[in-house]
Structures are given as structure tokens and as C-alpha cells.
Design a protein around this motif. Structure first.
Motif, PDB file in Angstrom:
ATOM      1  N   LEU A   8       6.680 -37.046  35.070  1.00  0.00           N
ATOM      2  CA  LEU A   8       6.177 -37.804  36.173  1.00  0.00           C
ATOM      3  C   LEU A   8       5.271 -36.784  36.697  1.00  0.00           C
ATOM      4  CD1 LEU A   8       9.547 -38.645  38.234  1.00  0.00           C
ATOM      5  CD2 LEU A   8       7.702 -40.308  37.137  1.00  0.00           C
ATOM      6  N   GLN A   9       4.029 -37.685  37.275  1.00  0.00           N
ATOM      7  CA  GLN A   9       2.891 -37.004  37.761  1.00  0.00           C
ATOM      8  C   GLN A   9       2.748 -37.248  39.362  1.00  0.00           C
ATOM      9  OE1 GLN A   9       0.956 -35.177  35.928  1.00  0.00           O
ATOM     10  NE2 GLN A   9       1.904 -35.859  34.002  1.00  0.00           N
ATOM     11  N   LEU A  10       3.278 -35.965  39.968  1.00  0.00           N
ATOM     12  CA  LEU A  10       3.077 -36.192  41.619  1.00  0.00           C
ATOM     13  C   LEU A  10       1.802 -36.304  42.020  1.00  0.00           C
ATOM     14  CD1 LEU A  10       6.082 -34.027  42.674  1.00  0.00           C
ATOM     15  CD2 LEU A  10       6.058 -36.492  42.379  1.00  0.00           C
ATOM     16  N   ARG A  11       1.485 -37.031  42.824  1.00  0.00           N
ATOM     17  CA  ARG A  11       0.107 -37.215  43.332  1.00  0.00           C
ATOM     18  C   ARG A  11      -0.092 -36.206  44.616  1.00  0.00           C
ATOM     19  NH1 ARG A  11      -1.347 -43.615  43.259  1.00  0.00           N
ATOM     20  NH2 ARG A  11      -1.083 -43.942  40.832  1.00  0.00           N
ATOM     21  N   ASN A  12       1.006 -36.015  45.359  1.00  0.00           N
ATOM     22  CA  ASN A  12       0.737 -35.200  46.590  1.00  0.00           C
ATOM     23  C   ASN A  12       1.916 -33.992  46.378  1.00  0.00           C
ATOM     24  OD1 ASN A  12      -0.469 -37.108  47.859  1.00  0.00           O
ATOM     25  ND2 ASN A  12       1.223 -38.334  48.513  1.00  0.00           N
ATOM     26  N   LEU A  89      20.215 -31.599  32.100  1.00  0.00           N
ATOM     27  CA  LEU A  89      19.983 -32.710  31.133  1.00  0.00           C
ATOM     28  C   LEU A  89      20.260 -33.883  31.817  1.00  0.00           C
ATOM     29  CD1 LEU A  89      19.462 -33.510  28.299  1.00  0.00           C
ATOM     30  CD2 LEU A  89      21.549 -33.430  27.573  1.00  0.00           C
ATOM     31  N   VAL A  90      21.468 -34.172  32.719  1.00  0.00           N
ATOM     32  CA  VAL A  90      21.499 -35.586  33.462  1.00  0.00           C
ATOM     33  C   VAL A  90      20.251 -35.645  34.378  1.00  0.00           C
ATOM     34  CG1 VAL A  90      22.588 -36.517  35.402  1.00  0.00           C
ATOM     35  CG2 VAL A  90      23.942 -35.236  33.568  1.00  0.00           C
ATOM     36  N   ILE A  91      19.680 -34.515  35.028  1.00  0.00           N
ATOM     37  CA  ILE A  91      18.488 -34.763  35.929  1.00  0.00           C
ATOM     38  C   ILE A  91      17.108 -35.175  35.085  1.00  0.00           C
ATOM     39  CG2 ILE A  91      17.018 -33.682  37.499  1.00  0.00           C
ATOM     40  CD1 ILE A  91      19.393 -32.010  38.554  1.00  0.00           C
ATOM     41  N   SER A  92      17.145 -34.481  34.062  1.00  0.00           N
ATOM     42  CA  SER A  92      15.972 -34.682  33.259  1.00  0.00           C
ATOM     43  C   SER A  92      15.844 -36.197  32.481  1.00  0.00           C
ATOM     44  CB  SER A  92      15.790 -33.590  31.997  1.00  0.00           C
ATOM     45  OG  SER A  92      14.518 -33.824  31.197  1.00  0.00           O
ATOM     46  N   THR A  93      17.053 -36.418  32.155  1.00  0.00           N
ATOM     47  CA  THR A  93      17.113 -37.702  31.244  1.00  0.00           C
ATOM     48  C   THR A  93      17.174 -38.894  32.412  1.00  0.00           C
ATOM     49  OG1 THR A  93      18.448 -36.582  29.753  1.00  0.00           O
ATOM     50  CG2 THR A  93      18.419 -39.227  29.478  1.00  0.00           C
ATOM     51  N   SER A  94      17.680 -38.752  33.647  1.00  0.00           N
ATOM     52  CA  SER A  94      17.495 -39.731  34.580  1.00  0.00           C
ATOM     53  C   SER A  94      16.046 -39.854  34.978  1.00  0.00           C
ATOM     54  CB  SER A  94      18.302 -39.120  35.733  1.00  0.00           C
ATOM     55  OG  SER A  94      19.815 -39.295  35.621  1.00  0.00           O
ATOM     56  N   LEU A  95      15.542 -38.670  35.205  1.00  0.00           N
ATOM     57  CA  LEU A  95      13.822 -38.851  35.513  1.00  0.00           C
ATOM     58  C   LEU A  95      13.267 -39.602  34.444  1.00  0.00           C
ATOM     59  CD1 LEU A  95      13.406 -35.479  37.158  1.00  0.00           C
ATOM     60  CD2 LEU A  95      13.886 -37.833  38.385  1.00  0.00           C
ATOM     61  N   CYS A  96      13.434 -39.431  33.372  1.00  0.00           N
ATOM     62  CA  CYS A  96      12.622 -39.868  32.066  1.00  0.00           C
ATOM     63  C   CYS A  96      12.826 -41.590  32.046  1.00  0.00           C
ATOM     64  CB  CYS A  96      13.161 -39.365  31.025  1.00  0.00           C
ATOM     65  SG  CYS A  96      12.701 -37.693  30.565  1.00  0.00           S
ATOM     66  N   ILE A  97      14.145 -41.821  32.359  1.00  0.00           N
ATOM     67  CA  ILE A  97      14.674 -43.198  32.604  1.00  0.00           C
ATOM     68  C   ILE A  97      13.933 -43.890  33.623  1.00  0.00           C
ATOM     69  CG2 ILE A  97      16.629 -44.765  32.767  1.00  0.00           C
ATOM     70  CD1 ILE A  97      18.301 -42.959  31.412  1.00  0.00           C
ATOM     71  N   ALA A  98      13.846 -43.076  35.025  1.00  0.00           N
ATOM     72  CA  ALA A  98      13.118 -43.677  36.080  1.00  0.00           C
ATOM     73  C   ALA A  98      11.781 -43.875  35.809  1.00  0.00           C
ATOM     74  CB  ALA A  98      13.456 -42.826  37.283  1.00  0.00           C
ATOM     75  N   ARG A  99      11.111 -42.899  35.243  1.00  0.00           N
ATOM     76  CA  ARG A  99       9.744 -42.913  34.928  1.00  0.00           C
ATOM     77  C   ARG A  99       9.301 -44.212  33.843  1.00  0.00           C
ATOM     78  NH1 ARG A  99       7.086 -40.439  30.690  1.00  0.00           N
ATOM     79  NH2 ARG A  99       9.077 -39.168  30.264  1.00  0.00           N
ATOM     80  N   ASN A 100      10.112 -44.395  32.955  1.00  0.00           N
ATOM     81  CA  ASN A 100       9.654 -45.368  31.843  1.00  0.00           C
ATOM     82  C   ASN A 100      10.501 -46.848  31.989  1.00  0.00           C
ATOM     83  OD1 ASN A 100       8.104 -43.789  29.682  1.00  0.00           O
ATOM     84  ND2 ASN A 100      10.109 -42.547  29.992  1.00  0.00           N
ATOM     85  N   THR A 101      11.266 -46.896  32.823  1.00  0.00           N
ATOM     86  CA  THR A 101      11.952 -48.292  33.170  1.00  0.00           C
ATOM     87  C   THR A 101      10.893 -49.155  33.577  1.00  0.00           C
ATOM     88  OG1 THR A 101      13.984 -47.312  33.472  1.00  0.00           O
ATOM     89  CG2 THR A 101      13.693 -49.439  34.297  1.00  0.00           C
TER      90      THR A 101
END
Length: 720
Positions: A8-12, A89-101
Motif C-alpha cells: 500500500l502506498q500512503l499519500r499522507n 503474516l496475518v496482518i501482511s496477508t490481510s493488507l495484501c487482500i485489502a489492497r488487491n480486492t
């Protein structure tokens, strides 16, 4: 749509925060965590987990045992760093899912009907053709044809300088993208289930609720509350040992530095433990018939627990883990071996101990194990060193020996139950212990019946067995009498005198006197009446002279005497004479011991000769026996105990759901091909149209080539 490995790329926000979020949500970070977990799982599989500390010290040595213990390698799956990796791993994979879903769902819905005609010419699968239909008619025909083949279709009309054109956009196999979400969601669910069912909740109670592991001993009922977990504990996994005829309701949760006690909302009563064996002596079935007593309602429920067939009550599963001795009562008889000791009997319980004392000698007898069945392999040539020529290569015999049933082995086995055995330890006042393993009944080995008396100094080494020959009554009394007579100087003197008289013809007293002197010396050496210095070995590398060792008793003392006093050229002949004299005097000593016991003398036959041959070897070995006596199992009352694993696992269903999603996701990604098709129909002539077609697929396969050729024929009427 291609899945990006970036996060994820944070803009702020700050640059450090943005870089941390990008790393944590990136696919490369998740793959790195999975790699570390795989390595840790390999370590947890190779290294036995939750073993006693002494086992690791014996296996790896004190230094590496401390190093590995500090890294929690002996309890990998409950180590803080392993749980931390799972959480990341739970946090990282969850963020990957949230980013690509959002991208996947948008792509799942899109038909991409706005594709330009020029873009279609860039696809590997493309075709053009002229149709005798108007664009609108051709578009509806193509759409209906694709719908009939399972494609999802969307039509779009466009105004062009030549007239109205039509774009047919179709897609099939878009469930492939759902496979990505399912597979990654499965990783999250499995990790969450692992965290819920692991030690995390139990450790949290030790961190925040003041619970501490218990390191003492005594009765479970006397353990204070700070070492106990509530019956409402949401997740745990522990062991519960129940003896036949008793009820237990407190499980043991092993911790790195002690144990925690888990109170159960019910008690488990073991009515009967059932065990069946294979011919090899390995258990093929063990099951427990239990009664569950509910503490709150008083309800009782009968159940049968087998391996892979657990019972369940109040959300707690009861698994059959193993079995153990439940405190069998044994009666042992002390038999003197290398010191004059009066025989006596002692009784105890497996797991208990008895203090033994004689003068300044203080010993503790610890009853460690009782086995009622011992199945051993008595096949001829089954032992190592059976004379097989290792240089011989017979490929045909080697292959044929392994053909047939799946259980067939290259070496046939002759299995036989040799009866019960007792295992015990003798611990001295300094705390040093030697472990012993004695069979209750004599065993026939190499045509002779012998008692097997085993011992070992450390748990890591195998038992070494002393073979004691049986007498004509199939007991050990004859050997014990001979051993006691060997320690009696007067009986040795009388045996030498008898031997000299019997071996020398009448009228030659000087020869009898010389023979008696040799026999006295040989028997005295064998009995340990005098110590002999073994010849010094070669000097060590630094030139330090080797020290000679003192040898007392047995054939080793006779050998040391010959090496130190007889020239090497005459040593073989002298040893034959000396051994012959020793055997003769020992036979007379055996006869004297029988006379003193009021028994008839032994006949000079093959059975007597076999007994005396084994007795000489056994007498010599008794000088290496570390205890003054051995304990034989005379009687026992066997009590079984069942070991259950009790577990409340709220994450179990989550893990099952994760496994289902993982199967569906992998199946979708591997076996579902996503294809998209575009057909652009532009006006061409009065009643015709020009068609341009392109096909995209997420995997380039021969099947895609054949499908495109088929579609060209069906839609554009172009033959390949």
C-alpha cells in the motif's frame, strides 16, 4: 489484471510510516514470513518437541542445548517469535487482500468493451474476416453463440465514419481471480486459527492474570490457585492421565519452565482400557471406555475413545493419546551377584521408590516401568555380524526377497513373546543412578536358556545384557550358589584339592601339589582374590607413558596375568592349560555348592557342560555389574492408565474453513483459465461487415490455440 508485489502506498504521513506500511502489505514480505515459518516447521519436525531437558543435553551437549533452548527450538510452535511471525503474516496477508480486492472485484465485473480496434491487433490470438451480415445482426449472432457456450457477453454500439459499429466483449473463467482471494484468505484464517488454538491465550493469562507455572510436586488438589486455569478458559490443549477405576478432572499443560493445571468442567472416569497387539509387539489398537461426569448438572455420559475417534463434551474434545502404567504393584526378589548379600523381597508401586541401606551403603530403588508383553525377534542370523559376505552381490536374490506382500522384509522374523519385564533404577547417596531392565522369565538364546539382566548408565544408550544360565529347575539358584562359593576362600581351597586329586594319578604327589598350586592361582585370579596390573599400553602422542590399569576378577584378570608373566611365544599354550584348570576347579566348586545345599551332584553330560560354559562367562561379567545385587520380578498386579489429550479449540472450525478455501482457491487458480474475447464489427459494403477478433488468456497453452481456432470458425466463419 496482474497482481502487484508492491504494498500500500500512503499519500499522507511520514516517510518512515509509509515505507513500513508498504513493506508490511507487500507480497514479498508475506512470502518471506512464509519462508521463515516453513523453516521453523522443519525444525519443529526434526527436533522432538517438549522433551525433558536431560534428553536434549544428551543429544546436543550442554552448550548447544542451552543455545537451542534460549531460541525456544525445543518448543517451536509455542515460541514467542513463532507466534509473532504468525501475527505479522496475518496482518501482511490481510493488507495484501485489502489492497488487491477492489481491483479484483472491479476487474471481475468489467467486460472491457471499450477496447479499441487498433488494440486488438496487438494480441497473439487475433483474426480478421468479412461477413455477409450487417454489424448489428452479426453482433447479436456472435453474442448468442458465445452465450450458448457459457460465455458472459456484453454488446456495445459505436458510431464510426462508415456507420454504426458493434463491439462484442465476452469473458469466461473469471472465477480464477476469486481463487486469489480465497487462497490468501485461507492463509489468514489458518493463521488466526493457529493463534487461537496455540499458547497465545494461555501465555496471556500468565502475563496479565498472574498465573505462573508450577514446578513442585505433591497432590494435584494441593496446587495453589495461581498455577491453575479456570474451567472457562477459552482455549487450551493438555494431557489427562486416568488410571483404571479412577476419575480425573484436571489436565496438565506443559510449559517451558513447569506446568499449568487446567480444571475441566467435568471428570473423566476410566472404566476399562483395551489394548491389542500386532505380532511384532506394537499396539494395533488401544481404546478407553470412559464415563464423563458433568460437574454442573451431574449428568453422566458413557463414551468410547479410540485413536482418531474422540469424544466431546461442553466443547472440549477428548482424544486417545497414549497409555501408561497406572501404578502397578510389583514384588521383587533381590539376588546377590558380586557381593555376599542375603536374599530378600521388596514390594513397591511403579512410579514409587524404596530406600535400601546396609551399613554405610545407602541406595534408593526406583520402580520405573513394568511391561507385561515383550515380543522379540529370534530369527537365525538376525543379529549383526552373522557371517554374511558383504562382497557378494546377488541382484536377483535381493529383488526376489522383497517381492510379494507389502509387509515382506528382506530378513524373515521369528517373533516370540518372552513375557513380562521390570525396569528400575538404583540411585546412590550422591544421586547417581543406573537403570536396569530384567526379564521375569528365562529366554532361550542360541540353544541355551538364560536370564537376561540389562543395564545402562544413561538413557541415550541401549541396554547391555548379562546372560545368566538357568539350572535344572529353570531357575537362577544354581548360578547364585556358584557365585557365592567363588567368594568363599575355604570352598575354593576345597575345590582345588578335589580337582588336583581327581586329575592326577595315584603315586605322584609332587605333580598333584604343582597342579594344586596352579589351580589355586587361577581360581584366585578369577575370583578377584588378588588384583593384577594389566600391561601398560603404548605411550600417548606427547610422549607421556601410559599407566597400567588394575584388574580384579574374571577372565580379564587371568588374561592380564598371562600377558604380564608369560612370554608371548608360550602364551597361547599356557592360556589353554590355565583355562582347562579353571574350568575343572569351577566344576568342582559347583559340586561343592550343591552338596552344601543338600542336592545331588551334577552329571557329566552335555547339559552340564553347556551350563558350565555359560556360567564361566557370566561369572566373569558379574565383576562389571555395578550393583551388589539384581532384582527379579516375582509377582505383579498390573494396573493400566490411559493418557488423553483434552483440547478446547475454537479455532478448529476456522482452520477447517481456511483449508476449504485454500483447496478452492488453488483449484481455481490452477485449473480455471480466464479468457476474454473481443469481436469488433464495422460496416463493410452494403449488407456486410468487417470483423476483427482477439482472444486473451491468463495462460498460454495449446488448448487456448485450439479454442481460438474453433471460435474463428464459429464466429467469423474463417477456417484455420
Amino acid at each position: 489484471m496482474s497482481v502487484s508485489t508492491q504494498g500500500l502506498q500512503l499519500r499522507n504521513g511520514s516517510r518512515i510510516l509509509g515505507a513500513s506500511v508498504e513493506l508490511l502489505s507487500s507480497m514479498r514480505f508475506a512470502i518471506s514470513l512464509l519462508t521463515v515459518i516453513c523453516i521453523a516447521s522443519v525444525i519443529g519436525t526434526v527436533v522432538k518437541q517438549h522433551e525433558p531437558t536431560v534428553n536434549y543435553v544428551n543429544q546436543f551437549g550442554p552448550f548447544w542445548a542451552d543455545v537451542f533452548a534460549s531460541a525456544s527450538l525445543f518448543s517451536v510452535y509455542s515460541a514467542w517469535w513463532f507466534l509473532l511471525i504468525l501475527a505479522f503474516l496475518v496482518i501482511s496477508t490481510s493488507l495484501c487482500i485489502a489492497r488487491n480486492t477492489p481491483k479484483i472485484l472491479a476487474d471481475f465485473k468489467a467486460y472491457k468493451e471499450n477496447m479499441r480496434e487498433q488494440s486488438l491487433k496487438a494480441f497473439p490470438h487475433r483474426a480478421e474476416g468479412a461477413l455477409d451480415e450487417a454489424p448489428e445482426v452479426a453482433a447479436h449472432r456472435v453474442g448468442q453463440t458465445l452465450l450458448g457456450s457459457g460465455w458472459k457477453v456484453k454488446l456495445q454500439s459505436r458510431d464510426t465514419p462508415a456507420g454504426t459499429g458493434w463491439m462484442v466483449a465476452a469473458k469466461i473463467g473469471t472465477a480464477n481471480k476469486i481463487g486469489y482471494l480465497a487462497a490468501h484468505s485461507a492463509i489468514v484464517l489458518v493463521c488466526i486459527g493457529g493463534l487461537l488454538d496455540g499458547d497465545l491465550v494461555v501465555r496471556a493469562q500468565t502475563w496479565f492474570n498472574g498465573k505462573t507455572p508450577f514446578t513442585g510436586g505433591g497432590l494435584i488438589a494441593d496446587v495453589p490457585a495461581q498455577h491453575r486455569l479456570s474451567a472457562s478458559n477459552p482455549t487450551f490443549r493438555g494431557n489427562l492421565l486416568v488410571t483404571e477405576g479412577t476419575t480425573a478432572g484436571t489436565a496438565i499443560l506443559a510449559q517451558p519452565n513447569g506446568v499449568l493445571l487446567q480444571d475441566l468442567p467435568f471428570g473423566v472416569e476410566l472404566k476399562k482400557f483395551i489394548i491389542e497387539y500386532y505380532d511384532t509387539g506394537m499396539p494395533k489398537l488401544f481404546a478407553s471406555e470412559i464415563v464423563i461426569h458433568d460437574n454442573e448438572t451431574g449428568e453422566t455420559k458413557e463414551a468410547r475413545v479410540e485413536v482418531n475417534h474422540p469424544a466431546s463434551h461442553r466443547g472440549i474434545n477428548i482424544y486417545q493419546s497414549s497409555f501408561d502404567d497406572g501404578g502397578s504393584r510389583v514384588k521383587l526378589q533381590a539376588v546377590p551377584l558380586n557381593r555376599a548379600t542375603a536374599p530378600f523381597e521388596v514390594e513397591g508401586t511403579i512410579g514409587g521408590s524404596t530406600a535400601l541401606s546396609k551399613g554405610n551403603d545407602q541406595l534408593t530403588l526406583e520402580y520405573t516401568g513394568l511391561r507385561v508383553i515383550n515380543v522379540e525377534n529370534f530369527a537365525a542370523g538376525g543379529d549383526a555380524g552373522d557371517g554374511v559376505d558383504v562382497r557378494k552381490v546377488d541382484l536377483r536374490s535381493s529383488i526376489e526377497s522383497r517381492l510379494g506382500a507389502g509387509h515382506k522384509a528382506a530378513t524373515e522374523k521369528t517373533l516370540r513373546n518372552v513375557g513380562p519385564s521390570i525396569t528400575y533404577k538404583l540411585r546412590d547417596a550422591a544421586g547417581q543412578a543406573v537403570e536396569y531392565h530384567n526379564y521375569m522369565l528365562p529366554v532361550e538364546i542360541d540353544g541355551a536358556r538364560v536370564f537376561l539382566l540389562g543395564l545402562r548408565e544413561t538413557p541415550s544408550e541401549p541396554f547391555r545384557y548379562l546372560r545368566v544360565p538357568v539350572d535344572e529347575l529353570d531357575g537362577m539358584d544354581g548360578f547364585v550358589r556358584l557365585r557365592a562359593a567363588l567368594d568363599d576362600p575355604r570352598m575354593r581351597e576345597q575345590a582345588v584339592r578335589r580337582y588336583a586329586i581327581a586329575a592326577v594319578e595315584d603315586g605322584r604327589p609332587e605333580l598333584a601339589e604343582a597342579l594344586a598350586a596352579s589351580a589355586t592361582r587361577a581360581l584366585g585370579l578369577f575370583a578377584g582374590a588378588e588384583a593384577v596390573n594389566a600391561p601398560a599400553l603404548q605411550p600417548v602422542a606427547d610422549g607421556t607413558p601410559a599407566r597400567s590399569a588394575s584388574v580384579r576378577g574374571g577372565l580379564q584378570a587371568v588374561s592380564a596375568f598371562l600377558e604380564g608373566n608369560v612370554p608371548e611365544a608360550e602364551r597361547e599354550r599356557a592360556s589353554d592349560v590355565l583355562v582347562r584348570i579353571l574350568n575343572g576347579t569351577l566344576f568342582e566348586l559347583m559340586q561343592l555348592s550343591r552338596e552344601r545345599a543338600g542336592l545331588a551332584p551334577l552329571e557329566r553330560n552335555e547339559a552340564t557342560q553347556q551350563f558350565m560354559a555359560q556360567a564361566v562367562i557370566s561369572l566373569s561379567d558379574t565383576f562389571f555389574y555395578p550393583a551388589p545385587m539384581t532384582f527379579l520380578l516375582k509377582d505383579f498386579t498390573h494396573v493400566q492408565a490411559s493418557v488423553f489429550q483434552v483440547a478446547r479449540a475454537p479455532g478448529q472450525n476456522i482452520v477447517y474453513l481456511g483449508c476449504l478455501l485454500l483447496i478452492l482457491g488453488v483449484f481455481a487458480m490452477l485449473y480455471v483459465r480466464e479468457r476474454r474475447l473481443w469481436v469488433w464489427l464495422s460496416p463493410g459494403g452494403e449488407q456486410g461487415s468487417q470483423a476483427s477478433m482477439a482472444l486473451s488468456s491468463n495462460r498460454k497453452t495449446m488448448e487456448a490455440d485450439r479454442e481460438f481456432d474453433r471460435l474463428k470458425t464459429q464466429l467469423l466463419k474463417v477456417h484455420p
